[in-house]
Motif scaffolding. Sequence first.
Motif, PDB file in Angstrom:
ATOM      1  N   VAL A   1       0.856  -1.177   0.000  1.00  0.00           N
ATOM      2  CA  VAL A   1       0.000   0.000   0.000  1.00  0.00           C
ATOM      3  C   VAL A   1       0.894   1.230   0.000  1.00  0.00           C
ATOM      4  N   TYR A   2       0.637   2.116  -0.931  1.00  0.00           N
ATOM      5  CA  TYR A   2       1.336   3.399  -0.960  1.00  0.00           C
ATOM      6  C   TYR A   2       0.429   4.434  -0.305  1.00  0.00           C
ATOM      7  N   LEU A   3       0.905   5.058   0.763  1.00  0.00           N
ATOM      8  CA  LEU A   3       0.197   6.126   1.452  1.00  0.00           C
ATOM      9  C   LEU A   3       0.792   7.439   0.962  1.00  0.00           C
ATOM     10  N   ILE A   4       0.028   8.173   0.181  1.00  0.00           N
ATOM     11  CA  ILE A   4       0.563   9.340  -0.519  1.00  0.00           C
ATOM     12  C   ILE A   4       0.026  10.630   0.095  1.00  0.00           C
ATOM     13  N   SER A  45      -0.613  -3.327  -6.218  1.00  0.00           N
ATOM     14  CA  SER A  45      -0.518  -2.257  -5.220  1.00  0.00           C
ATOM     15  C   SER A  45      -1.839  -1.525  -5.045  1.00  0.00           C
ATOM     16  N   CYS A  46      -1.975  -0.928  -3.868  1.00  0.00           N
ATOM     17  CA  CYS A  46      -3.095  -0.038  -3.574  1.00  0.00           C
ATOM     18  C   CYS A  46      -2.510   1.335  -3.274  1.00  0.00           C
ATOM     19  N   PHE A  47      -3.264   2.354  -3.582  1.00  0.00           N
ATOM     20  CA  PHE A  47      -2.812   3.730  -3.386  1.00  0.00           C
ATOM     21  C   PHE A  47      -3.844   4.457  -2.544  1.00  0.00           C
ATOM     22  N   ARG A  48      -3.420   4.959  -1.402  1.00  0.00           N
ATOM     23  CA  ARG A  48      -4.296   5.740  -0.539  1.00  0.00           C
ATOM     24  C   ARG A  48      -3.741   7.153  -0.509  1.00  0.00           C
ATOM     25  N   THR A  88       1.253  -1.406   9.650  1.00  0.00           N
ATOM     26  CA  THR A  88       2.450  -2.140  10.051  1.00  0.00           C
ATOM     27  C   THR A  88       2.130  -3.129  11.168  1.00  0.00           C
ATOM     28  N   MET A  89       1.325  -2.695  12.135  1.00  0.00           N
ATOM     29  CA  MET A  89       0.937  -3.582  13.237  1.00  0.00           C
ATOM     30  C   MET A  89       0.107  -4.760  12.724  1.00  0.00           C
ATOM     31  N   GLU A  90      -0.628  -4.556  11.627  1.00  0.00           N
ATOM     32  CA  GLU A  90      -1.458  -5.605  11.035  1.00  0.00           C
ATOM     33  C   GLU A  90      -0.684  -6.458  10.019  1.00  0.00           C
ATOM     34  N   GLY A  91       0.604  -6.142   9.825  1.00  0.00           N
ATOM     35  CA  GLY A  91       1.422  -6.921   8.908  1.00  0.00           C
ATOM     36  C   GLY A  91       1.277  -6.531   7.451  1.00  0.00           C
ATOM     37  N   VAL A  92       0.724  -5.356   7.190  1.00  0.00           N
ATOM     38  CA  VAL A  92       0.562  -4.870   5.820  1.00  0.00           C
ATOM     39  C   VAL A  92       1.784  -4.029   5.453  1.00  0.00           C
ATOM     40  N   ARG A  93       2.393  -4.340   4.322  1.00  0.00           N
ATOM     41  CA  ARG A  93       3.554  -3.577   3.853  1.00  0.00           C
ATOM     42  C   ARG A  93       3.058  -2.249   3.292  1.00  0.00           C
ATOM     43  N   CYS A  94       3.588  -1.156   3.814  1.00  0.00           N
ATOM     44  CA  CYS A  94       3.183   0.153   3.308  1.00  0.00           C
ATOM     45  C   CYS A  94       4.395   1.059   3.164  1.00  0.00           C
ATOM     46  N   VAL A  95       4.251   2.029   2.286  1.00  0.00           N
ATOM     47  CA  VAL A  95       5.302   3.010   2.030  1.00  0.00           C
ATOM     48  C   VAL A  95       4.643   4.382   2.041  1.00  0.00           C
ATOM     49  N   ILE A  96       5.178   5.299   2.829  1.00  0.00           N
ATOM     50  CA  ILE A  96       4.691   6.675   2.847  1.00  0.00           C
ATOM     51  C   ILE A  96       5.415   7.448   1.758  1.00  0.00           C
ATOM     52  N   ILE A  97       4.645   8.187   0.948  1.00  0.00           N
ATOM     53  CA  ILE A  97       5.208   9.024  -0.105  1.00  0.00           C
ATOM     54  C   ILE A  97       4.955  10.475   0.285  1.00  0.00           C
ATOM     55  N   SER A  98       6.029  11.192   0.620  1.00  0.00           N
ATOM     56  CA  SER A  98       5.900  12.591   1.039  1.00  0.00           C
ATOM     57  C   SER A  98       7.252  13.288   0.925  1.00  0.00           C
ATOM     58  N   ASN A  99       7.215  14.573   0.669  1.00  0.00           N
ATOM     59  CA  ASN A  99       8.442  15.370   0.697  1.00  0.00           C
ATOM     60  C   ASN A  99       8.696  15.935   2.081  1.00  0.00           C
ATOM     61  N   MET A 113       8.741   2.218   5.906  1.00  0.00           N
ATOM     62  CA  MET A 113       9.409   2.717   4.704  1.00  0.00           C
ATOM     63  C   MET A 113       8.735   3.998   4.219  1.00  0.00           C
ATOM     64  N   SER A 114       9.556   4.868   3.619  1.00  0.00           N
ATOM     65  CA  SER A 114       9.035   6.086   3.020  1.00  0.00           C
ATOM     66  C   SER A 114       9.949   6.494   1.873  1.00  0.00           C
ATOM     67  N   MET A 115       9.445   7.368   1.028  1.00  0.00           N
ATOM     68  CA  MET A 115      10.266   7.910  -0.052  1.00  0.00           C
ATOM     69  C   MET A 115       9.729   9.280  -0.438  1.00  0.00           C
ATOM     70  N   PRO A 116      10.624  10.150  -0.914  1.00  0.00           N
ATOM     71  CA  PRO A 116      10.185  11.474  -1.357  1.00  0.00           C
ATOM     72  C   PRO A 116       9.317  11.356  -2.615  1.00  0.00           C
ATOM     73  N   CYS A 117       8.481  12.356  -2.822  1.00  0.00           N
ATOM     74  CA  CYS A 117       7.584  12.372  -3.979  1.00  0.00           C
ATOM     75  C   CYS A 117       8.362  12.261  -5.293  1.00  0.00           C
ATOM     76  N   ASP A 118       9.473  12.974  -5.404  1.00  0.00           N
ATOM     77  CA  ASP A 118      10.263  12.936  -6.641  1.00  0.00           C
ATOM     78  C   ASP A 118      10.754  11.528  -6.958  1.00  0.00           C
ATOM     79  N   ALA A 119      11.185  10.795  -5.951  1.00  0.00           N
ATOM     80  CA  ALA A 119      11.675   9.433  -6.179  1.00  0.00           C
ATOM     81  C   ALA A 119      10.540   8.530  -6.656  1.00  0.00           C
ATOM     82  N   PHE A 120       9.375   8.667  -6.043  1.00  0.00           N
ATOM     83  CA  PHE A 120       8.215   7.877  -6.460  1.00  0.00           C
ATOM     84  C   PHE A 120       7.800   8.262  -7.883  1.00  0.00           C
ATOM     85  N   TYR A 121       7.808   9.553  -8.174  1.00  0.00           N
ATOM     86  CA  TYR A 121       7.446  10.030  -9.513  1.00  0.00           C
ATOM     87  C   TYR A 121       8.401   9.439 -10.561  1.00  0.00           C
TER      88      TYR A 121
END
Length: 133
Positions: A1-4, A45-48, A88-99, A113-121
Amino acid sequence: VYLIDGSNFSRCFSGRHSVGSPDALEAEFLDWLDEVARLESLSASCFRVIFDGGFRAVRSLANPSINVYFSEHEPADDFLLERSYFMTMEGVRCVIISNDRGIREKAASEKIMSMPCDAFYRLCESELKKRAR
């Protein structure tokens, strides 16, 4: 899941695409994300997407892998972190996308896990180019 971080991402999106009102940029970003979500490499993937503020109509296309939320009176940062902790507590892999460095540092302290918006773009644009070949 990508949390954007939708408001954050759509602001940085303005330099790459047409310049317009914040609402127009949000809609253009979601149209781009719709194309990304349909890539074979990201099909599982899912995008929230979390936007700051109250509800507004930002989306005309339906895509079951994209969910849009509005933080209302809560800061979007808190919403992103709270969701990521829960997943994360539920065992779901997620990545936060934010600058927002503060969000990414808090996520890292919780082993999220997280990554900057530019890297995701760049990652997504690379995949879109592969599909166009």
